[in-house]
Design a protein around this motif. Structure first.
Motif, PDB file in Angstrom:
ATOM      1  N   CYS A 211       0.882  -1.172   0.000  1.00  0.00           N
ATOM      2  CA  CYS A 211       0.000   0.000   0.000  1.00  0.00           C
ATOM      3  C   CYS A 211       0.915   1.215   0.000  1.00  0.00           C
ATOM      4  CB  CYS A 211      -0.900   0.013   1.235  1.00  0.00           C
ATOM      5  SG  CYS A 211      -1.982   1.454   1.329  1.00  0.00           S
ATOM      6  N   ALA A 212       0.800   2.029  -1.049  1.00  0.00           N
ATOM      7  CA  ALA A 212       1.709   3.159  -1.196  1.00  0.00           C
ATOM      8  C   ALA A 212       1.575   4.163  -0.058  1.00  0.00           C
ATOM      9  CB  ALA A 212       1.465   3.851  -2.536  1.00  0.00           C
ATOM     10  N   ASP A 213       0.365   4.270   0.502  1.00  0.00           N
ATOM     11  CA  ASP A 213       0.130   5.241   1.570  1.00  0.00           C
ATOM     12  C   ASP A 213      -1.055   4.753   2.401  1.00  0.00           C
ATOM     13  OD1 ASP A 213      -0.572   7.396   3.190  1.00  0.00           O
ATOM     14  OD2 ASP A 213       0.019   8.890   1.693  1.00  0.00           O
ATOM     15  N   GLU A 214      -0.787   4.161   3.545  1.00  0.00           N
ATOM     16  CA  GLU A 214      -1.854   3.589   4.359  1.00  0.00           C
ATOM     17  C   GLU A 214      -2.808   4.644   4.895  1.00  0.00           C
ATOM     18  OE1 GLU A 214      -0.865   0.699   7.274  1.00  0.00           O
ATOM     19  OE2 GLU A 214       0.488  -0.422   5.967  1.00  0.00           O
ATOM     20  N   SER A 215      -2.320   5.847   5.181  1.00  0.00           N
ATOM     21  CA  SER A 215      -3.221   6.885   5.670  1.00  0.00           C
ATOM     22  C   SER A 215      -4.200   7.302   4.572  1.00  0.00           C
ATOM     23  CB  SER A 215      -2.430   8.094   6.168  1.00  0.00           C
ATOM     24  OG  SER A 215      -1.697   8.695   5.119  1.00  0.00           O
ATOM     25  N   THR A 216      -3.736   7.303   3.325  1.00  0.00           N
ATOM     26  CA  THR A 216      -4.637   7.610   2.210  1.00  0.00           C
ATOM     27  C   THR A 216      -5.723   6.563   2.107  1.00  0.00           C
ATOM     28  OG1 THR A 216      -2.973   8.817   0.934  1.00  0.00           O
ATOM     29  CG2 THR A 216      -4.799   7.851  -0.303  1.00  0.00           C
ATOM     30  N   TYR A 217      -5.341   5.293   2.243  1.00  0.00           N
ATOM     31  CA  TYR A 217      -6.342   4.232   2.170  1.00  0.00           C
ATOM     32  C   TYR A 217      -7.319   4.313   3.346  1.00  0.00           C
ATOM     33  CZ  TYR A 217      -8.540  -0.283   2.727  1.00  0.00           C
ATOM     34  OH  TYR A 217      -9.472  -1.269   2.922  1.00  0.00           O
ATOM     35  N   SER A 218      -6.786   4.450   4.547  1.00  0.00           N
ATOM     36  CA  SER A 218      -7.615   4.361   5.744  1.00  0.00           C
ATOM     37  C   SER A 218      -8.495   5.578   5.969  1.00  0.00           C
ATOM     38  CB  SER A 218      -6.720   4.154   6.980  1.00  0.00           C
ATOM     39  OG  SER A 218      -5.989   2.942   6.863  1.00  0.00           O
ATOM     40  N   PHE A 219      -8.068   6.735   5.463  1.00  0.00           N
ATOM     41  CA  PHE A 219      -8.824   7.956   5.759  1.00  0.00           C
ATOM     42  C   PHE A 219      -9.352   8.628   4.488  1.00  0.00           C
ATOM     43  CE2 PHE A 219      -5.839   7.337   9.284  1.00  0.00           C
ATOM     44  CZ  PHE A 219      -6.749   7.258  10.326  1.00  0.00           C
ATOM     45  N   ARG A 220      -8.469   9.092   3.611  1.00  0.00           N
ATOM     46  CA  ARG A 220      -8.933   9.823   2.436  1.00  0.00           C
ATOM     47  C   ARG A 220      -9.840   8.980   1.552  1.00  0.00           C
ATOM     48  NH1 ARG A 220      -3.992  11.899  -0.715  1.00  0.00           N
ATOM     49  NH2 ARG A 220      -5.651  12.351  -2.230  1.00  0.00           N
ATOM     50  N   LEU A 221      -9.414   7.733   1.273  1.00  0.00           N
ATOM     51  CA  LEU A 221     -10.215   6.886   0.398  1.00  0.00           C
ATOM     52  C   LEU A 221     -11.507   6.469   1.083  1.00  0.00           C
ATOM     53  CD1 LEU A 221     -10.517   5.511  -2.305  1.00  0.00           C
ATOM     54  CD2 LEU A 221      -9.220   3.564  -1.422  1.00  0.00           C
ATOM     55  N   ALA A 222     -11.467   6.246   2.391  1.00  0.00           N
ATOM     56  CA  ALA A 222     -12.687   5.892   3.116  1.00  0.00           C
ATOM     57  C   ALA A 222     -13.705   7.016   3.045  1.00  0.00           C
ATOM     58  CB  ALA A 222     -12.350   5.561   4.572  1.00  0.00           C
ATOM     59  N   VAL A 223     -13.240   8.249   3.226  1.00  0.00           N
ATOM     60  CA  VAL A 223     -14.142   9.399   3.146  1.00  0.00           C
ATOM     61  C   VAL A 223     -14.690   9.545   1.734  1.00  0.00           C
ATOM     62  CG1 VAL A 223     -14.262  11.914   3.282  1.00  0.00           C
ATOM     63  CG2 VAL A 223     -13.062  10.629   5.067  1.00  0.00           C
TER      64      VAL A 223
END
Length: 326
Positions: A211-223
């Motif tokens: 995963c290139a960026d876990e914060s992007t997956y967990s937060f930005r993409l979730a939103v």
């Protein structure tokens, strides 16, 4: 959209070998936090295909679906293979290999992929368009298979992967269990390589899903995913004249118990119990998930009841499908 489209039978096929997630050797090498996360996903077991290829798995599910429908493969008008993320060979055709394997000699054959888990949703849209738009196309077989592309089954920070295959016959008047009423598919290339495997000049035994960026997956993409479903679900229901209260528990892909809880709160509606049962037994099956859940949930829905089928992928893509029990 016009013309009735029927889905079914849905056939699933799983390898005999069962692995308990708690005993997966790879978990022994994880950091404590990662191991605890893997064991808290709500996944108890997964099936393992060992030396079988995705086409091997797909052929088993395809034959099973055709047998249940009482249809010979030579009678298929179209065959759509939801292609895997790691084909056996570059330049070769997985779709026509499956066509030859099952004997679908006269079928229009092609692969549908590149949207991750949502690829099966794209395949269903194409299949529905074929049987609605071409009077000579009476049936389409959609087939999808899942096989873990790396040695590790745990895909942080998301899920544990299992192996298997599913196939569904799409017709205008078949013996299916669901009417495919309508579907919306959307995608966003900003996340095209959020999850990836660097494979060039790297032996397959050393491939790692990253995963290139876990914060992007967990937060930005979730939103963003919530916003997408907040848009496309009302649009889907409104354009078909269906009130939201007419749709029962949602069906969706199987990632984790935490993901189910998130979507139940975000969408303010329950997830069908079939999803949790299949998550525990099989783990995440990629594009297979929604077909496995659709079949498992059919017995609990009365004729005429609607189901909302949601699917998403971190590439990123989203789909919302409206199904009616027949």
């Amino acid at each position: 959209m016009s013309g009735t489209v029927v889905l079914g039978p849905v056939a699933t096929w799983f390898p005999d070998t069962i692995a308990e997630v708690a005993t997966l050797e790879e978990l022994d090498y994880l950091a404590v936090q990662r191991r605890e996360h893997a064991l808290a996903l709500g996944i108890e077991t997964v099936r393992t295909a060992d030396e079988l290829t995705e086409v091997d798995l797909a052929a088993e599910a395809a034959r099973k679906a055709l047998a249940e429908a009482g249809l010979d493969a030579a009678g298929l008008d179209a065959l759509l293979l939801v292609t895997g993320r790691a084909p056996q060979y570059l330049l070769a055709s997985e779709a026509t290999r499956l066509q030859h394997r099952i004997g679908a000699t006269r079928a229009f054959t092609t692969g549908v992929g590149d949207l991750g888990c949502v690829s099966v949703s794209a395949a269903l849209t194409l299949a529905a368009s074929l049987v609605r738009g071409d009077a000579r196309c009476r049936n389409v077989l959609v087939v999808t298979a899942a096989k873990t592309p790396t040695l590790n089954r745990y895909r942080p920070p998301m899920t544990v992967l299992g192996d298997g295959a599913a196939a569904v016959l799409v017709t205008t008047s078949g013996p299916g269990r669901w009417e495919f009423v309508d579907q919306i598919v959307r995608s966003d290339g900003k996340y095209a390589d959020l999850f990836r495997i660097d494979y060039r000049d790297i032996p397959s035994g050393e491939w790692v899903e990253e995963c290139a960026d876990e914060s992007t997956y967990s937060f930005r993409l979730a939103v963003e995913s919530k916003k997408r479903f907040d848009d496309i679900v009302p649009e889907l229901l409104e354009r078909n004249g269906i009130h939201k209260d007419a749709v029962g528990p949602i069906l969706m892909q199987n990632l984790s118990a935490g993901a189910f809880a998130f979507w139940e709160e975000a969408l303010d509606r329950p997830v069908d119990k079939a999803c949790r049962g299949n998550l525990a037994a099989y783990g995440h099956l990629g594009s297979m998930d929604i077909l496995v859940n659709l079949e498992a949930a059919a017995g609990g829905r009365a004729a005429g009841e609607y189901a909302l089928l949601l699917n998403s992928s971190p590439v990123a893509a989203w789909s919302a499908g409206l199904m009616r029990r027949v």
